[in-house]
Enzyme design. Structure first.
Site, PDB file in Angstrom:
ATOM      1  N   ASN A 208       0.854  -1.192   0.000  1.00  0.00           N
ATOM      2  CA  ASN A 208       0.000   0.000   0.000  1.00  0.00           C
ATOM      3  C   ASN A 208       0.890   1.243   0.000  1.00  0.00           C
ATOM      4  O   ASN A 208       2.109   1.133   0.026  1.00  0.00           O
ATOM      5  CB  ASN A 208      -0.974  -0.022   1.183  1.00  0.00           C
ATOM      6  CG  ASN A 208      -0.246  -0.068   2.510  1.00  0.00           C
ATOM      7  OD1 ASN A 208       0.493   0.847   2.853  1.00  0.00           O
ATOM      8  ND2 ASN A 208      -0.428  -1.158   3.249  1.00  0.00           N
ATOM      9  N   ASP A 276      -4.789  -5.947   5.156  1.00  0.00           N
ATOM     10  CA  ASP A 276      -5.888  -6.692   5.779  1.00  0.00           C
ATOM     11  C   ASP A 276      -5.895  -8.145   5.328  1.00  0.00           C
ATOM     12  O   ASP A 276      -6.375  -9.014   6.041  1.00  0.00           O
ATOM     13  CB  ASP A 276      -7.228  -6.043   5.425  1.00  0.00           C
ATOM     14  CG  ASP A 276      -7.403  -4.710   6.147  1.00  0.00           C
ATOM     15  OD1 ASP A 276      -7.015  -4.635   7.324  1.00  0.00           O
ATOM     16  OD2 ASP A 276      -7.898  -3.754   5.518  1.00  0.00           O
ATOM     17  N   LYS A 286       8.180 -18.116  -9.493  1.00  0.00           N
ATOM     18  CA  LYS A 286       7.557 -16.967 -10.173  1.00  0.00           C
ATOM     19  C   LYS A 286       6.411 -17.466 -11.066  1.00  0.00           C
ATOM     20  O   LYS A 286       6.590 -18.431 -11.824  1.00  0.00           O
ATOM     21  CB  LYS A 286       8.607 -16.253 -11.025  1.00  0.00           C
ATOM     22  CG  LYS A 286       8.067 -15.005 -11.654  1.00  0.00           C
ATOM     23  CD  LYS A 286       9.101 -14.327 -12.528  1.00  0.00           C
ATOM     24  CE  LYS A 286       8.432 -13.228 -13.322  1.00  0.00           C
ATOM     25  NZ  LYS A 286       9.192 -12.831 -14.491  1.00  0.00           N
ATOM     26  N   ASP A 305      -5.421  -9.115  13.184  1.00  0.00           N
ATOM     27  CA  ASP A 305      -5.480  -7.685  13.490  1.00  0.00           C
ATOM     28  C   ASP A 305      -4.563  -7.436  14.696  1.00  0.00           C
ATOM     29  O   ASP A 305      -4.873  -7.830  15.820  1.00  0.00           O
ATOM     30  CB  ASP A 305      -6.916  -7.269  13.799  1.00  0.00           C
ATOM     31  CG  ASP A 305      -7.042  -5.754  13.871  1.00  0.00           C
ATOM     32  OD1 ASP A 305      -6.195  -5.121  14.536  1.00  0.00           O
ATOM     33  OD2 ASP A 305      -7.961  -5.209  13.243  1.00  0.00           O
ATOM     34  N   ILE A 306      -3.423  -6.802  14.433  1.00  0.00           N
ATOM     35  CA  ILE A 306      -2.387  -6.649  15.471  1.00  0.00           C
ATOM     36  C   ILE A 306      -2.897  -5.730  16.588  1.00  0.00           C
ATOM     37  O   ILE A 306      -2.773  -6.031  17.774  1.00  0.00           O
ATOM     38  CB  ILE A 306      -1.098  -6.084  14.839  1.00  0.00           C
ATOM     39  CG1 ILE A 306      -0.652  -6.999  13.690  1.00  0.00           C
ATOM     40  CG2 ILE A 306       0.001  -5.941  15.867  1.00  0.00           C
ATOM     41  CD1 ILE A 306       0.366  -6.388  12.750  1.00  0.00           C
ATOM     42  N   PHE A 324      -4.554   3.815  14.719  1.00  0.00           N
ATOM     43  CA  PHE A 324      -4.818   4.808  13.679  1.00  0.00           C
ATOM     44  C   PHE A 324      -6.025   4.342  12.887  1.00  0.00           C
ATOM     45  O   PHE A 324      -6.341   3.153  12.861  1.00  0.00           O
ATOM     46  CB  PHE A 324      -3.612   4.962  12.747  1.00  0.00           C
ATOM     47  CG  PHE A 324      -2.637   6.006  13.231  1.00  0.00           C
ATOM     48  CD1 PHE A 324      -1.894   5.796  14.376  1.00  0.00           C
ATOM     49  CD2 PHE A 324      -2.485   7.208  12.541  1.00  0.00           C
ATOM     50  CE1 PHE A 324      -1.012   6.754  14.843  1.00  0.00           C
ATOM     51  CE2 PHE A 324      -1.605   8.181  12.996  1.00  0.00           C
ATOM     52  CZ  PHE A 324      -0.869   7.950  14.149  1.00  0.00           C
ATOM     53  N   LYS A 338     -14.457   2.147  15.102  1.00  0.00           N
ATOM     54  CA  LYS A 338     -13.232   1.317  15.063  1.00  0.00           C
ATOM     55  C   LYS A 338     -12.583   1.234  16.447  1.00  0.00           C
ATOM     56  O   LYS A 338     -12.082   0.196  16.849  1.00  0.00           O
ATOM     57  CB  LYS A 338     -12.267   1.924  14.044  1.00  0.00           C
ATOM     58  CG  LYS A 338     -11.225   0.977  13.526  1.00  0.00           C
ATOM     59  CD  LYS A 338     -10.478   1.562  12.333  1.00  0.00           C
ATOM     60  CE  LYS A 338     -11.157   1.296  10.996  1.00  0.00           C
ATOM     61  NZ  LYS A 338     -10.420   1.864   9.848  1.00  0.00           N
ATOM     62  N   LYS A 342     -12.043  -2.409  18.047  1.00  0.00           N
ATOM     63  CA  LYS A 342     -10.698  -2.967  18.244  1.00  0.00           C
ATOM     64  C   LYS A 342     -10.277  -2.979  19.703  1.00  0.00           C
ATOM     65  O   LYS A 342      -9.288  -3.607  20.057  1.00  0.00           O
ATOM     66  CB  LYS A 342      -9.682  -2.196  17.404  1.00  0.00           C
ATOM     67  CG  LYS A 342     -10.013  -2.254  15.906  1.00  0.00           C
ATOM     68  CD  LYS A 342      -8.788  -2.158  15.040  1.00  0.00           C
ATOM     69  CE  LYS A 342      -9.153  -2.192  13.563  1.00  0.00           C
ATOM     70  NZ  LYS A 342      -8.017  -2.538  12.715  1.00  0.00           N
TER      71      LYS A 342
HETATM   72  N1  CTP Z   1      -4.228  -2.727  12.123  1.00  0.00           N
HETATM   73  C1  CTP Z   1      -3.521  -3.774  12.657  1.00  0.00           C
HETATM   74  N2  CTP Z   1      -3.575  -4.996  12.070  1.00  0.00           N
HETATM   75  C2  CTP Z   1      -4.313  -5.206  10.955  1.00  0.00           C
HETATM   76  C3  CTP Z   1      -5.028  -4.120  10.383  1.00  0.00           C
HETATM   77  C4  CTP Z   1      -4.965  -2.895  10.987  1.00  0.00           C
HETATM   78  O1  CTP Z   1      -2.858  -3.591  13.677  1.00  0.00           O
HETATM   79  N3  CTP Z   1      -4.330  -6.397  10.403  1.00  0.00           N
HETATM   80  C5  CTP Z   1      -4.190  -1.432  12.822  1.00  0.00           C
HETATM   81  C6  CTP Z   1      -3.517  -0.304  12.082  1.00  0.00           C
HETATM   82  O2  CTP Z   1      -2.151  -0.225  12.418  1.00  0.00           O
HETATM   83  C7  CTP Z   1      -4.275   0.898  12.592  1.00  0.00           C
HETATM   84  C8  CTP Z   1      -5.665   0.369  12.866  1.00  0.00           C
HETATM   85  O3  CTP Z   1      -5.515  -1.032  12.969  1.00  0.00           O
HETATM   86  O4  CTP Z   1      -3.770   1.354  13.827  1.00  0.00           O
HETATM   87  C9  CTP Z   1      -6.706   0.667  11.856  1.00  0.00           C
HETATM   88  O5  CTP Z   1      -6.276   0.377  10.573  1.00  0.00           O
HETATM   89  P1  CTP Z   1      -7.267   0.565   9.337  1.00  0.00           P
HETATM   90  O6  CTP Z   1      -6.569   0.087   8.139  1.00  0.00           O
HETATM   91  O7  CTP Z   1      -7.818   1.949   9.360  1.00  0.00           O
HETATM   92  O8  CTP Z   1      -8.460  -0.358   9.776  1.00  0.00           O
HETATM   93  P2  CTP Z   1      -8.927  -1.740   9.264  1.00  0.00           P
HETATM   94  O9  CTP Z   1      -8.680  -2.761  10.288  1.00  0.00           O
HETATM   95  O10 CTP Z   1      -8.390  -1.982   7.904  1.00  0.00           O
HETATM   96  O11 CTP Z   1     -10.520  -1.501   9.210  1.00  0.00           O
HETATM   97  P3  CTP Z   1     -11.438  -1.184   7.945  1.00  0.00           P
HETATM   98  O12 CTP Z   1     -11.215  -2.314   7.007  1.00  0.00           O
HETATM   99  O13 CTP Z   1     -12.790  -1.152   8.560  1.00  0.00           O
HETATM  100  O14 CTP Z   1     -11.001   0.143   7.444  1.00  0.00           O
END
Ligand code: CTP
Length: 399
Positions: A208, A276, A286, A305-306, A324, A338, A342
């Site tokens: 990303n 995600d 490859k 989700d960390i 964030f 969120k 979380k």
């Molecule tokens: N985060 C994380 N581990 C993941 C995804 C996200 O720790 N697998 C943490 C990011 O570091 C950030 C927060 O979760 O602090 C939110 O990230 P964001 O991308 O905005 O949220 P998503 O979990 O992707 O939720 P959504 O799909 O609803 O936007």
């Protein structure tokens, strides 16, 4: 950064003592004056000559060495230091410290001082996990002793698990933090940053646009306030800040592992843009065009989700967990939901729609969402957002 600092370095008897030689070299490079002390057991692993050659000074070895007593009493020796570092701190040394023994030079120095103490434990995994060692660790923490490591990994004895002494750069970072002035001195803060890369095959990955700039600025701001910072970063396009312990990872799953290894922490800031999903059909070779025009199909699985995993921990949950929220619409409503979903304490929400230029840019416009409500900050440089957030973290940890 350590110029003029006086460090009394006690080497315990373990295979990790060889890493302490590198630690002496690194501390010397930073301008610190290291006075080494060897336990009898340490002399089985490193020689007094190699230690004194690296430190450039005499090595202290035995409590009953009358010359040493005449030159500088052991009490004087420990009190004239800015910090006492025990590396490696063996199970035995930790037990002696916790019990207040004074039956050799090292334990006597540690008992006869009110100088701050930092230990870098190193021992076999079972010895580390034994309730007696964990009890001693809790006692030492309660006495104000600071602890760095141990790391997890393959050990000299062939077993795998926690017990390996922290690497010298991490110990140096902990020493800097222990000696730092500032409102976060003695605090450990974890920061995640950058994107993650999820491999498709050996040459391709899904990524990303995160540059890591905001996470890097936050880590730098926290370190500047005296915190010991563990910075877990994906492949970012900006370099990591100085004065922090950098742990480089690639995928979300590696990031989770590195984060869990770095706990406990007083606060954790999750600024990483974690993917995600990961590709479950990762190819060992490859992926080739096969000439038929048939297109590859990728299958995905959800990544852990960390932020949510750490927020919901029973043991070693940081007192303050900050997430964030990267949103492109209805920023405050989505981010507020969120925070609850979380289980974190605060969410820093930002609008990452392409028109804002925030993702990959130098400025940020955020809304801080806490249990008390939402507070929108004016658009400013990412460093300024970081400084403001760090000040808020100071206030929150102060309670
Ligand atoms: N985060 C994380 N581990 C993941 C995804 C996200 O720790 N697998 C943490 C990011 O570091 C950030 C927060 O979760 O602090 C939110 O990230 P964001 O991308 O905005 O949220 P998503 O979990 O992707 O939720 P959504 O799909 O609803 O936007």
């Amino acid at each position: 950064m350590l110029a003029g600092k006086r460090i009394l370095l006690i080497l315990g008897g373990g295979i990790a003592a060889y890493k302490a030689l590198d630690l002496i070299r690194q501390l010397g490079r930073e301008g610190a004056a290291v006075t080494p002390v060897l336990t009898r057991a340490a002399e089985e692993f490193v020689t007094p000559l190699s230690v004194s050659a690296l430190a450039g000074v005499k090595v202290y070895r035995d409590l009953f060495d009358l010359t040493d007593e005449a030159e500088m009493g052991h009490i004087q020796l420990s009190r004239s230091a800015d910090l006492i570092v025990v590396a490696p701190a063996t199970a035995d040394l930790m037990a002696k410290m916790a019990q207040g023994h004074a039956n050799d030079l090292a334990s006597t120095l540690l008992l006869a001082t009110d100088t701050p103490v930092l230990i870098a434990p190193a021992m076999n995994v079972r010895m580390w996990q034994h309730p007696a060692t964990q009890r001693n660790l809790a006692t030492l923490r309660g006495d104000g002793v600071q602890v760095v490591g141990p790391d997890e990994g393959e050990m000299a004895c062939g077993e795998f698990g926690p017990g390996r002494m922290a690497e010298p750069p991490a110990i140096v970072a902990a020493i800097r933090a222990a000696l730092a002035d500032g409102p976060l001195a003695g605090r450990h803060v974890l920061v995640t940053s950058g994107p993650t890369h999820e491999p498709i095959d050996p040459v391709r990955y899904i990524a990303n646009r995160s540059s890591g700039a905001q996470g890097t600025a936050i880590a730098a701001a926290l370190a500047a306030l005296g915190a010991r910072v563990t910075f877990v970063t994906g492949p970012a396009s900006v370099p990591p800040p100085g004065g922090v312990t950098v742990v480089r990872v690639e995928t979300a799953r590696q990031m989770l592992e590195a984060v869990e290894d770095a706990l406990p922490a007083d606060a954790a800031v999750f600024a990483a843009a974690v993917a995600d999903w990961r590709v479950t059909t990762e190819a060992a070779q490859k992926i080739k065009k096969d000439g038929t025009g048939r297109l590859p199909v990728l299958e995905f699985a959800e990544n852990p989700d960390i932020l949510a995993t750490v927020s919901r921990r029973d043991a070693a949950r940081p007192a303050l967990v900050v997430g964030f929220a990267a949103e492109t619409d209805d920023v405050v409503a989505h981010a507020t939901a969120k925070r609850l979903r979380k289980g974190c304490d605060w969410i820093v929400a930002n609008d990452v729609s392409p028109a804002t230029g925030i993702m990959g840019g130098t400025e940020n416009a955020v809304t801080l969402i806490t249990a008390e409500g939402a507070e929108t900050w004016p658009r400013m440089a990412k460093e300024a957002v970081a400084a403001r957030l760090a000040d808020r973290i100071v206030a929150a940890l102060r309670g």
